[in-house]
Design a protein around this motif. Structure first.
Motif, mmCIF file in Angstrom:
data_model
loop_
_atom_site.group_PDB
_atom_site.id
_atom_site.type_symbol
_atom_site.label_atom_id
_atom_site.label_comp_id
_atom_site.label_asym_id
_atom_site.label_seq_id
_atom_site.Cartn_x
_atom_site.Cartn_y
_atom_site.Cartn_z
ATOM 1 N N ALA A 160 32.032 76.647 60.535
ATOM 2 C CA ALA A 160 32.037 75.387 59.799
ATOM 3 C C ALA A 160 32.029 74.210 60.770
ATOM 4 O O ALA A 160 31.369 73.204 60.532
ATOM 5 C CB ALA A 160 33.254 75.314 58.885
ATOM 6 N N ALA A 161 32.750 74.365 61.864
ATOM 7 C CA ALA A 161 32.791 73.290 62.854
ATOM 8 C C ALA A 161 31.389 73.000 63.362
ATOM 9 O O ALA A 161 30.953 71.847 63.420
ATOM 10 C CB ALA A 161 33.700 73.679 64.011
ATOM 11 N N VAL A 162 30.672 74.070 63.680
ATOM 12 C CA VAL A 162 29.311 73.927 64.195
ATOM 13 C C VAL A 162 28.427 73.242 63.160
ATOM 14 O O VAL A 162 27.698 72.288 63.430
ATOM 15 C CB VAL A 162 28.742 75.310 64.546
ATOM 16 N N LEU A 163 28.546 73.760 61.940
ATOM 17 C CA LEU A 163 27.742 73.274 60.829
ATOM 18 C C LEU A 163 27.951 71.778 60.595
ATOM 19 O O LEU A 163 27.007 70.999 60.505
ATOM 20 C CB LEU A 163 28.229 74.026 59.593
ATOM 21 N N GLU A 190 32.518 79.338 70.596
ATOM 22 C CA GLU A 190 33.190 78.198 71.188
ATOM 23 C C GLU A 190 32.592 77.881 72.544
ATOM 24 O O GLU A 190 32.514 76.737 72.949
ATOM 25 C CB GLU A 190 34.685 78.477 71.337
ATOM 26 N N PHE A 191 32.168 78.905 73.253
ATOM 27 C CA PHE A 191 31.576 78.639 74.550
ATOM 28 C C PHE A 191 30.226 77.955 74.386
ATOM 29 O O PHE A 191 29.881 77.060 75.141
ATOM 30 C CB PHE A 191 31.442 79.908 75.377
ATOM 31 N N PHE A 192 29.499 78.380 73.379
ATOM 32 C CA PHE A 192 28.229 77.690 73.101
ATOM 33 C C PHE A 192 28.498 76.229 72.777
ATOM 34 O O PHE A 192 27.682 75.364 73.008
ATOM 35 C CB PHE A 192 27.529 78.332 71.894
ATOM 36 N N ARG A 193 29.661 75.979 72.183
ATOM 37 C CA ARG A 193 30.016 74.641 71.762
ATOM 38 C C ARG A 193 30.445 73.784 72.948
ATOM 39 O O ARG A 193 30.497 72.582 72.859
ATOM 40 C CB ARG A 193 31.184 74.734 70.778
ATOM 41 N N SER A 194 30.806 74.425 74.046
ATOM 42 C CA SER A 194 31.329 73.667 75.174
ATOM 43 C C SER A 194 30.224 72.824 75.784
ATOM 44 O O SER A 194 29.051 73.153 75.700
ATOM 45 C CB SER A 194 31.895 74.608 76.224
ATOM 46 N N PRO A 195 30.626 71.729 76.412
ATOM 47 C CA PRO A 195 29.626 70.834 76.988
ATOM 48 C C PRO A 195 28.787 71.524 78.063
ATOM 49 O O PRO A 195 27.728 71.064 78.424
ATOM 50 C CB PRO A 195 30.460 69.709 77.594
ATOM 51 N N TYR A 196 29.286 72.646 78.570
ATOM 52 C CA TYR A 196 28.567 73.335 79.624
ATOM 53 C C TYR A 196 27.188 73.783 79.198
ATOM 54 O O TYR A 196 26.225 73.705 79.930
ATOM 55 C CB TYR A 196 29.355 74.550 80.098
ATOM 56 N N VAL A 197 27.153 74.318 78.008
ATOM 57 C CA VAL A 197 25.883 74.852 77.554
ATOM 58 C C VAL A 197 25.035 73.732 76.957
ATOM 59 O O VAL A 197 23.883 73.565 77.289
ATOM 60 C CB VAL A 197 26.105 76.001 76.559
ATOM 61 N N ASP A 198 25.660 72.952 76.088
ATOM 62 C CA ASP A 198 25.003 71.780 75.555
ATOM 63 C C ASP A 198 23.571 72.050 75.091
ATOM 64 O O ASP A 198 22.650 71.361 75.480
ATOM 65 C CB ASP A 198 25.014 70.656 76.597
ATOM 66 N N ASN A 199 23.412 73.083 74.334
ATOM 67 C CA ASN A 199 22.104 73.397 73.785
ATOM 68 C C ASN A 199 22.337 73.655 72.307
ATOM 69 O O ASN A 199 22.751 74.729 71.913
ATOM 70 C CB ASN A 199 21.548 74.632 74.493
ATOM 71 N N ARG A 200 22.167 72.620 71.513
ATOM 72 C CA ARG A 200 22.583 72.741 70.121
ATOM 73 C C ARG A 200 21.799 73.775 69.317
ATOM 74 O O ARG A 200 22.400 74.479 68.519
ATOM 75 C CB ARG A 200 22.601 71.381 69.440
ATOM 76 N N PRO A 201 20.496 73.904 69.505
ATOM 77 C CA PRO A 201 19.816 74.957 68.746
ATOM 78 C C PRO A 201 20.415 76.341 69.036
ATOM 79 O O PRO A 201 20.572 77.153 68.126
ATOM 80 C CB PRO A 201 18.373 74.863 69.228
ATOM 81 N N LEU A 202 20.774 76.587 70.286
ATOM 82 C CA LEU A 202 21.399 77.872 70.614
ATOM 83 C C LEU A 202 22.729 78.021 69.899
ATOM 84 O O LEU A 202 23.069 79.086 69.392
ATOM 85 C CB LEU A 202 21.649 77.978 72.120
ATOM 86 N N LEU A 203 23.481 76.930 69.877
ATOM 87 C CA LEU A 203 24.765 76.931 69.173
ATOM 88 C C LEU A 203 24.570 77.255 67.701
ATOM 89 O O LEU A 203 25.292 78.069 67.117
ATOM 90 C CB LEU A 203 25.416 75.561 69.349
ATOM 91 N N MET A 204 23.538 76.631 67.113
ATOM 92 C CA MET A 204 23.251 76.875 65.697
ATOM 93 C C MET A 204 22.848 78.336 65.482
ATOM 94 O O MET A 204 23.285 78.976 64.539
ATOM 95 C CB MET A 204 22.105 75.975 65.216
ATOM 96 N N ALA A 205 22.022 78.837 66.397
ATOM 97 C CA ALA A 205 21.599 80.229 66.269
ATOM 98 C C ALA A 205 22.816 81.147 66.376
ATOM 99 O O ALA A 205 22.954 82.102 65.615
ATOM 100 C CB ALA A 205 20.573 80.576 67.348
ATOM 101 N N ALA A 234 25.851 80.358 65.554
ATOM 102 C CA ALA A 234 26.614 80.230 64.318
ATOM 103 C C ALA A 234 25.988 81.082 63.215
ATOM 104 O O ALA A 234 26.691 81.779 62.481
ATOM 105 C CB ALA A 234 26.675 78.767 63.887
ATOM 106 N N VAL A 235 24.662 81.040 63.125
ATOM 107 C CA VAL A 235 23.993 81.836 62.091
ATOM 108 C C VAL A 235 24.265 83.323 62.334
ATOM 109 O O VAL A 235 24.614 84.064 61.415
ATOM 110 C CB VAL A 235 22.476 81.559 62.071
ATOM 111 N N LEU A 236 24.141 83.729 63.602
ATOM 112 C CA LEU A 236 24.386 85.143 63.917
ATOM 113 C C LEU A 236 25.789 85.555 63.513
ATOM 114 O O LEU A 236 25.996 86.637 62.958
ATOM 115 C CB LEU A 236 24.197 85.378 65.423
ATOM 116 N N SER A 237 26.758 84.664 63.790
ATOM 117 C CA SER A 237 28.131 85.058 63.487
ATOM 118 C C SER A 237 28.410 84.998 61.994
ATOM 119 O O SER A 237 29.363 85.586 61.511
ATOM 120 C CB SER A 237 29.113 84.190 64.261
ATOM 121 N N MET A 238 27.582 84.270 61.238
ATOM 122 C CA MET A 238 27.775 84.218 59.790
ATOM 123 C C MET A 238 27.188 85.449 59.109
ATOM 124 O O MET A 238 27.601 85.807 58.010
ATOM 125 C CB MET A 238 27.090 82.985 59.212
#
Lengths: 802, 411
Positions: free
Chosen positions: A624-627, B366-381, B383-387
């Motif tokens: 949800a945070a990401v979303l 959370e690591f994808f979310r960290s500023p280190y990676v900073d690649n939002r499409p990857l973060l979204m992907a 998130a989708v994978l984990s959902m």
């Protein structure tokens, strides 16, 4: 539905996975090896340097294997916290001056005097300031590595263009006076008739403020030097004058000094490399940035800090210490010695990492690998450098930073306002008036606002130097409190037991059956005792102590509880949480009832709708945070885009003003659980009732209000109670908006929910005692509110058929 | 007639449904965008990218990488002849990340001052309108504390901030083309560190960890909670009602109260950095689950187990062969809630796990979310994978869940 998922805490920054973690060892050596863990902060450059150092180290000490982890800055500290608390910290930890005192006083570091004595360490080989920041209460706790220090750096191009004769250029081997420096900065400041800058004479870089302050008035957070704080009136007046001077240089005679305030939005970062921009003539920076300046094609020179009435330079010290729980202190000390050895010291100097702490390695800075000349200024400054602040509390620094963060925008705005009001082109007289006006405005505002800071600082110092609590606080108050609490709980339990005995009409249990019954509930009884009652008792005990998880707890009695009423964070937490509960409970109630009501009308595909509406309630954690953070973004977020169709200007949903509303908005998407429960409840209401009402001509709304709601009231009560319990424990959304877990509750205090305080106290400040006190008060609060709800419910809830 | 009367209800439900599904549509779409595409303003409703109008005319001079000053020579016709005076311009993107310097040279060239080792990804020339063009270069640079992705631009023809801002503002959405990047998923699966060139055990590995923890938790809750619920609903023993009220009362205890002591207990047991603290407590029955199952068991007719008892079945046998199987609907509900709860738990893994190999999906995310990676499409992907597992489980069990909740008879 049930806020069972509420414990779903998502702690972003704590998830600090290292940038790099690697083993460095001497593969030629086949004998037994001891592994030493070494943690540091940094980026790819540091990884590379660590590799070089590690390789040389294992060549000399083949019996030691190094396990090096490099973390990003913010995550490093979070990691040190959890690792020291869980006893899993690496043997060797890195510190800077600011953090050194905090961690020593927490007991995280092992005293090194014994190891240093037997190793024949000669302190006179090192710069005196270096060891000052590695010593605490007369004991050595860490070994210095290098000293970050800032000096004046100027652009030769700008000086030439401004026609400053070579003979008047700043020198690397001799410091200017403040008057000389100001005069030079003034000549280098070029401005256009409209008041905007064509060239900035001086941009104040990092640490500038601290140096200024120490030259003019000392600094309020120097705990080692000044244990009771800026005590007497004269010290305080000096301090205030220091601030006024600093602010005036930034917000009043900005033109004459040509100084860009550090806080001014555009230049908050990269001040080290501002000289890359052709509009800056002078700045301050450390050796680490010079490489970039050179690569950027800037011709620059360095000069010592201007000399003021008091010691004129401050040096920080980066050092390495041994974790108090280390099993191999001897081997770890070998690494510490090595960091201070000529090999590493010369390497730091040659690579311009910082100022070497080893006196004999100073020359390596001059003969650096990048062929940069004129670095003598750093060595000149080093002669007068005083050790930087070293405090055992981050509260002081935070309080000062917070105060600055508040006053500077006010001054900045006033500066802009007055400047805009001036007639253009600006005449000399007008300008003089402007500066005079700003000067007195800055002085007055700073004086006014300083009183606030004083109150905060006084409180912090008072807390630090607090006399031991009185016997009443230590023993009597906890005893009385506990007795009252136990009495209250006992009365509740007794009343429950009584009412159950009268209600229960079950057959009396027989021996075997009874024993079997206990056997069935044994799993719960076990968990109840070990994972609930035991920990609660422990939490009650801990709440009467001061405990940082590293050194043993000390008894402080009811102190934490007595502090609560005057604790502003506690009060904000209570306020925010009550407001949150007051909004979320009705949302879940109304949203759940309305959607459930819609679904019970004879609708086709209600299963599909139910599934769809329930779906978002499945995801209230990390996903949800990401979303949501993506959708709420001010610039590219879809929510602002949708609103723009209605002519709404972009809103920064993630800022202090709006973060709370955003969280409430999210909650509206999580009504699915409530809907399902209400739906199930509605389905159990006999249809005949509705048919009868319909025949009587009652409208749908009327039927809903007069049949559904009353008959559903037990379910509603249940849901309200459960939602309340959940709402008071809310925490997760606070993490959605924080950059990392050390910032939880931000922006501002917008999301400082009650449980944020608990987390903050426990994991960001290692104050387990007060965290436990916070948590227990929350428990009592929830307990009391639930009791009140149950009481009230007796009047309103329809109990027939229960 | 009655259909028509239901129309408002239908409309309301369709509207709510669309609203509630939108975030999921959005995360899927975002996960297919490129790093460029996800930052488009206004956001694009399909995976899109800004159209590169003229890339060929902007041949960079000098080599990429170690050069600090890049000289870009846009083709003559793109350059305004007035662009002669030298000056430095800053462009601030988002949170005021490090400013980049763009320098105009008298000969009409553009010099870009870049701080250490920049990697230019693309240099784009965009048409703002017929006469004005903007040169937008994007580079990824490795800063001291994070990787910055810096987008900077120079309006050619009007050297002012306003023009750049106008460019970034929602006006030229027609300059977009469809561009989906399913490879984001492949990259996300490789794990967060892989995206910055490091070692990672990979997202599938995290999923395996999460799956193990969640499955064990579900198993633990179903077994222990149903056993305890059976005790409370079918067995007679002294203090039963009292203990049950006590069990319900434990719902009022906030998790934070036991957090610190529990941590100490697990530490002394040597359970830190193992999955045990995340699994074992689930075998001691959750209060809410016991409550749900007990409510369900109370609705089951007593005749069944009584006749079994008369036939000589032990209470445990009655539980195992008769009651437990009949509880399937509510057990599915309990199982799902437990699965969702443990799958999404971040606090637990964060506090108790240290070894990167033990990382769960949420920690990976959370690591994808960290500023280190900073690649939002990857973060979204990610998130989708984990959902997917949670959503899949919900869809499969959906019918049972709806009926399961309905039968718990929450009253």
């Amino acid at each position: 539905m049930m806020r069972r998922i509420l414990v779903l805490l998502l702690l972003s920054g704590l998830c600090c996975v290292g940038l790099a973690s690697e083993i460095v060892e001497n593969t030629d050596y086949k004998g037994p090896k001891t592994t030493i863990g070494y943690a540091m902060w940094g980026g790819a450059d540091e990884v590379e340097t660590a590799r070089v150092i590690g390789k040389e180290f294992v060549k000399l000490h083949p019996e030691i294997r190094l396990d090096v982890s490099v973390y990003p800055w913010g995550q490093y500290w979070a990691k040190v916290q959890t690792q020291t608390a869980s006893g899993l910290a690496p043997d060797v930890l890195s510190f800077y001056s600011g953090a050194f005192g905090v961690w020593v006083s927490r007991g995280a570091l092992r005293p090194l005097d014994d190891l240093a004595a037997s190793s024949g360490l000669r302190r006179e080989d090192y710069h005196p300031a270096a060891f000052a920041n590695c010593t605490w209460n007369g004991k050595l706790y860490s070994m210095p590595m290098e000293m970050p220090m800032w000096t004046v750096v100027y652009s030769k191009d700008r000086l030439e263009q401004s026609g400053i004769p070579k003979s008047e250029w700043p020198r690397a081997d001799a410091a200017m006076s403040w008057d000389q420096f100001r005069a030079l900065a003034k000549r280098l400041t070029l401005r256009k008739p409209d008041g905007s800058f064509a060239q900035y004479g001086m941009s104040a870089g990092q640490n500038w403020d601290k140096i200024m302050m120490s030259q003019f008035g000392g600094y309020p957070t120097d705990r080692q030097v000044n244990p009771t704080g800026p005590g007497n009136a004269k010290q305080r007046e000096d301090l205030l004058k220091g601030w006024i001077r600093l602010f005036q240089s930034q917000y009043a005679d900005r033109w004459t000094l040509g100084m860009v305030p550090i806080s001014s939005g555009a230049f908050t970062s990269s001040t080290d490399t501002l000289l890359l921009a052709p509009r800056f003539a002078m700045g301050t920076t450390g050796p680490w940035a010079l490489k970039q300046l050179k690569e950027g094609g800037v011709r620059f020179g360095t000069s010592p800090m201007p000399r003021g009435p008091m010691p004129s330079q401050q040096t920080n010290v980066n050092s390495v210490g041994i974790y108090s729980g280390s099993k191999h202190p001897k081997e770890a000390f070998e690494l510490l010695r090595f960091m201070a050895s000529p090999f590493v010291q010369n390497l730091y100097g040659r690579h311009l990492k910082g100022i070497p702490v080893l006196k004999s390695a100073g020359a390596s800075l001059i003969h650096n690998d990048y062929g940069i000349e004129g670095l003598e200024a750093y060595l000149t400054d080093l002669e007068v450098a005083q050790p930087a602040l070293c405090s055992n509390s981050s509260d002081l620094q935070n309080a000062v930073d917070k105060w600055r963060g508040k006053i500077e925008p006010i001054l900045d705005a006033e500066y802009d306002r007055r400047l805009a009001a001036l007639k253009k082109p600006i005449s000399k007289a007008d300008y003089a008036n402007f500066v005079a006006g700003m000067n007195s405005y800055v002085e007055q505002t700073t004086r006014e606002s300083f009183k606030e800071l004083e109150v905060t600082l006084d409180k912090i110092f008072a807390d630090m130097n607090r006399p031991a609590p009185s016997p009443f606080v230590l023993y009597a108050a906890p005893a009385v409190g506990l007795a009252m609490l136990l009495g209250l709980l006992g009365a509740y339990v007794a009343s429950v037991a009584r009412s159950d005995r009268s209600k229960s009409n079950a057959k009396p249990a027989q021996g075997r059956q009874s024993r079997l019954g206990y056997l069935f509930i044994a799993p719960w009884l076990f968990g109840f005792t070990c994972f609930l009652v035991g920990p609660i008792v422990a939490a009650v005990f801990l709440s009467f102590t001061e405990w940082n998880m590293i050194s043993p707890p000390t008894w402080v009695g009811a102190q934490h509880y007595l502090d609560l009423p005057s604790d502003s964070k506690f009060l904000i937490g209570v306020k925010t949480t009550f407001l949150y509960a007051a909004l979320v409970i009705p949302i879940s109630l109304v949203g759940g009832l309305v959607t459930a009501g819609l679904l019970t009308s004879r609708i086709k595909g209600s299963d599909l709708f139910k599934a769809i509406i329930y779906f978002p309630a499945l995801f209230t954690g990390a996903e949800a945070a990401v979303l949501w953070v993506n959708m709420l973004n001010k610039d590219y977020g879809i929510i602002n885009y949708a609103l723009s169709a209605f002519g709404v200007a972009p809103i920064n949903w993630l800022d202090e003003q709006h973060a709370f509303s955003s969280v409430i908005m999210m909650n509206a998407f999580w009504i699915g659980g409530a809907m399902l429960i209400y739906y199930a409840g509605m389905k159990q209401i006999p249809g005949a009732l509705y048919e009868a009402a319909e025949l009587d001509g009652a409208s749908a709304a009327r039927r809903f209000l007069q049949i559904t709601i009353p008959l559903l009231s037990p379910v509603i009560l249940f849901m309200v109670v459960m939602t309340t319990i959940g709402a008071f424990q809310v925490f997760t959304p606070a993490l959605f908006f924080a950059t990392d877990s050390t910032q939880v509750g931000t922006p501002g205090d917008a999301l400082r929910f009650y449980s944020v305080n608990i987390y903050d106290a426990a994991f960001n400040n290692l104050k387990m005692g007060s965290a436990c006190a916070y948590a227990l008060v929350l428990f009592l609060l929830i307990f009391a509110i639930t009791m009140v709800q149950m009481r009230l419910a007796k009047r309103f809830v329809h109990t027939e058929g229960m | 007639m009655s259909r028509l009367r239901l129309l408002p209800a239908y409309l309301a439900l369709v509207a709510i449904g669309a609203l509630f599904l939108f975030p999921f549509y959005w995360v899927v779409i975002s996960s297919l965008k490129s790093v460029d595409g996800i930052s488009l303003r206004p956001p694009s409703l399909y995976p899109a990218e800004a159209k590169v109008v003229d890339l060929a005319t902007t041949a960079p001079i000098g080599t990429l990488g170690d050069e600090t000053w890049m000289e870009l020579t846009p083709s003559k016709d793109l350059l305004d002849t007035n662009a002669t005076s030298e000056g430095a311009y800053w462009l601030q993107i988002d949170k005021g990340a490090p400013t980049q310097l763009v320098k105009w040279l008298p000969n009409g060239q553009v010099k870009i001052g870049a701080v250490p080792k920049p990697k230019f990804e693309k240099v784009h020339v965009y048409a703002i309108n017929d006469k004005e063009y903007a040169l937008i270069a994007k580079m990824v640079r490795q800063g001291e504390e994070r990787f910055d992705e810096v987008l900077f631009g120079v309006p050619l023809g009007q050297r002012s901030f306003a023009a750049v801002q106008a460019f970034l503002n929602p006006k030229n959405s027609e300059l977009r083309s469809f561009s989906a990047h399913p490879e984001n998923y492949a990259n996300a699966l490789k794990g967060p560190e892989a995206s910055i060139g490091g070692q990672s055990s990979g997202f599938l590995h995290f999923m395996r960890n999460s799956l193990f923890i969640s499955t064990m938790a579900v198993l633990g809750q179903i077994l222990s909670s149903s056993l305890v619920a059976f005790g409370f609903s079918r067995m007679q023993f002294k203090g039963r009602e009292f203990l049950f009220v006590l069990l319900i009362a434990t719902l009022m205890v906030p998790a934070q109260v036991t957090l610190i002591p529990l941590f100490t207990i697990y530490k002394s047991l040597g359970w830190i950095d193992t999955f045990l603290p995340l699994i074992v407590p689930h075998f001691t029955a959750g209060a809410f689950n016991v409550f749900l199952i007990r409510q369900f068991m109370l609705t089951l007719p007593h005749e069944l187990d009584e006749s079994a008892s008369l036939d000589g079945a032990t209470p445990f046998r009655v539980y195992r062969s008769i009651i437990f199987p009949m509880c399937a609907p509510v057990l599915i509900v309990v199982g799902l809630f437990t699965f969702v709860g443990t799958w999404q738990d971040v606090m637990g893994p964060l506090i108790y796990l240290d070894n990167p190999n033990y990382r769960t999906v949420t920690l990976g995310l959370e690591f994808f979310r960290s500023p280190y990676v900073d690649n939002r499409p990857l973060l979204m992907a990610g998130a989708v994978l984990s959902m997917i597992p949670v959503a899949g489980l919900f869809l499969v069990a959906q019918r049972h869940i709806m009926s399961g909740i309905a039968t718990t008879g929450l009253k």
